[in-house]
Design an enzyme around this catalytic site. Structure first.
Site, PDB file in Angstrom:
ATOM      1  N   ARG A  30      72.404   6.030  92.729  1.00  0.00           N
ATOM      2  CA  ARG A  30      72.700   5.521  94.081  1.00  0.00           C
ATOM      3  C   ARG A  30      74.075   6.011  94.547  1.00  0.00           C
ATOM      4  O   ARG A  30      74.233   6.433  95.691  1.00  0.00           O
ATOM      5  CB  ARG A  30      72.671   3.991  94.096  1.00  0.00           C
ATOM      6  N   ARG A  31      75.049   5.935  93.667  1.00  0.00           N
ATOM      7  CA  ARG A  31      76.403   6.392  94.017  1.00  0.00           C
ATOM      8  C   ARG A  31      76.432   7.897  94.253  1.00  0.00           C
ATOM      9  O   ARG A  31      77.045   8.374  95.210  1.00  0.00           O
ATOM     10  CB  ARG A  31      77.386   6.019  92.918  1.00  0.00           C
ATOM     11  N   ARG A  51      62.030   5.179  90.264  1.00  0.00           N
ATOM     12  CA  ARG A  51      60.647   4.874  89.850  1.00  0.00           C
ATOM     13  C   ARG A  51      60.539   4.729  88.333  1.00  0.00           C
ATOM     14  O   ARG A  51      59.826   3.862  87.831  1.00  0.00           O
ATOM     15  CB  ARG A  51      59.680   5.969  90.324  1.00  0.00           C
ATOM     16  N   ALA A  52      61.242   5.576  87.595  1.00  0.00           N
ATOM     17  CA  ALA A  52      61.200   5.475  86.135  1.00  0.00           C
ATOM     18  C   ALA A  52      61.728   4.119  85.683  1.00  0.00           C
ATOM     19  O   ALA A  52      61.134   3.467  84.816  1.00  0.00           O
ATOM     20  CB  ALA A  52      62.015   6.601  85.506  1.00  0.00           C
ATOM     21  N   GLN A  53      62.819   3.670  86.279  1.00  0.00           N
ATOM     22  CA  GLN A  53      63.386   2.369  85.921  1.00  0.00           C
ATOM     23  C   GLN A  53      62.439   1.233  86.279  1.00  0.00           C
ATOM     24  O   GLN A  53      62.214   0.328  85.478  1.00  0.00           O
ATOM     25  CB  GLN A  53      64.746   2.186  86.613  1.00  0.00           C
ATOM     26  N   VAL A  54      61.867   1.289  87.460  1.00  0.00           N
ATOM     27  CA  VAL A  54      60.939   0.231  87.886  1.00  0.00           C
ATOM     28  C   VAL A  54      59.704   0.212  86.982  1.00  0.00           C
ATOM     29  O   VAL A  54      59.265  -0.855  86.547  1.00  0.00           O
ATOM     30  CB  VAL A  54      60.544   0.407  89.370  1.00  0.00           C
ATOM     31  N   GLU A  58      58.495  -2.906  84.653  1.00  0.00           N
ATOM     32  CA  GLU A  58      57.195  -3.559  84.848  1.00  0.00           C
ATOM     33  C   GLU A  58      56.470  -3.782  83.524  1.00  0.00           C
ATOM     34  O   GLU A  58      55.781  -4.784  83.351  1.00  0.00           O
ATOM     35  CB  GLU A  58      56.311  -2.716  85.775  1.00  0.00           C
ATOM     36  N   GLN A  95      63.712   9.922  80.595  1.00  0.00           N
ATOM     37  CA  GLN A  95      64.369  11.227  80.657  1.00  0.00           C
ATOM     38  C   GLN A  95      63.471  12.271  81.329  1.00  0.00           C
ATOM     39  O   GLN A  95      63.932  13.051  82.163  1.00  0.00           O
ATOM     40  CB  GLN A  95      64.733  11.711  79.260  1.00  0.00           C
ATOM     41  N   TYR A  97      60.903  11.815  83.390  1.00  0.00           N
ATOM     42  CA  TYR A  97      60.659  11.498  84.798  1.00  0.00           C
ATOM     43  C   TYR A  97      61.882  11.846  85.649  1.00  0.00           C
ATOM     44  O   TYR A  97      61.756  12.301  86.782  1.00  0.00           O
ATOM     45  CB  TYR A  97      60.313  10.026  84.944  1.00  0.00           C
ATOM     46  N   ARG A 104      57.005  12.985  82.662  1.00  0.00           N
ATOM     47  CA  ARG A 104      56.775  11.617  82.201  1.00  0.00           C
ATOM     48  C   ARG A 104      55.445  11.461  81.474  1.00  0.00           C
ATOM     49  O   ARG A 104      55.249  10.488  80.763  1.00  0.00           O
ATOM     50  CB  ARG A 104      56.825  10.646  83.382  1.00  0.00           C
TER      51      ARG A 104
END
Length: 152
Positions: A30-31, A51-54, A58, A95, A97, A104
Site C-alpha cells: 500500500r505504501r 489477494r494472496a493475503q486475503v 480465508e 510468494q 502469487y 500460486r
C-alpha cells in the site's frame, strides 16, 4: 497436558506469525503504490499481494481447526508435521502469487491436499474415538510406522 499439545500450539503460533507477515506485506505494498485503505484496486502487484493475503486469511480458520482436531484425536506429531508443511506451502503460495497469478497454482494445490489430509486424519481420529473401544491401542498401531519415519 502441555506435552500433549505443545507441537500443535507451536504450529498455531507459527501460523499466526505467518498471517502477520502476510498482512505486513500488504501494508508495505500500500505504501509503495500509494493505495490508501479501504481501496483494494490499484497497481497489479499490489492487487496480487492483497489477494494472496486475503486468500490465506480465508483458509486460516479451517487450517487451525483441522490441525487441532487431527492433533488431539489422531496424533499430535503427524498433525504438526502436516501443519508445518501447510504453512510452508502457503508461504510459497504467497510468494508465487506476488510475482504472477500463475505462480500460486502449484503451492495452492499442495496446500489443498494437506488440508484434505488433515481432514482425513481428524475424521479417522474422531471415528476411532467414538466407534472403537480401546481406540488408543488401535491408534498407536496405526501411527507406529509414522513414528518410525519421523525418528529417521
Amino acid at each position: 497436558m502441555r506435552n500433549q499439545i505443545d507441537l500443535l500450539a507451536t504450529v498455531t503460533v507459527l501460523g499466526v506469525l505467518e498471517q502477520a507477515y502476510f498482512t505486513l506485506q500488504v501494508i508495505y505494498a500500500r505504501r509503495k503504490y500509494k493505495i490508501s485503505p479501504p481501496e483494494t484496486r490499484g497497481h497489479p502487484e499490489f492487487e496480487r499481494i492483497f489477494r494472496a493475503q486475503v486468500n490465506c486469511s480465508e483458509y486460516f480458520p479451517i487450517f487451525v481447526s483441522l490441525l487441532w482436531v487431527a492433533g488431539i484425536f489422531f496424533h499430535q506429531g503427524v498433525a504438526a508435521v502436516c501443519g508445518l508443511l501447510y504453512l510452508y506451502t502457503r508461504f510459497k503460495y504467497f510468494q508465487g502469487y506476488a510475482v504472477a497469478a500463475q505462480g500460486r497454482l502449484g503451492p495452492l494445490y499442495a496446500s489443498a491436499r494437506l488440508l484434505w489430509l488433515l481432514l482425513g486424519l481428524a475424521v479417522a481420529g474422531l471415528l476411532a474415538h467414538f466407534l472403537l473401544p480401546g481406540s488408543s491401542a488401535w491408534m498407536a498401531a496405526l501411527v507406529q510406522p509414522l513414528q518410525l519415519l519421523s525418528a529417521w
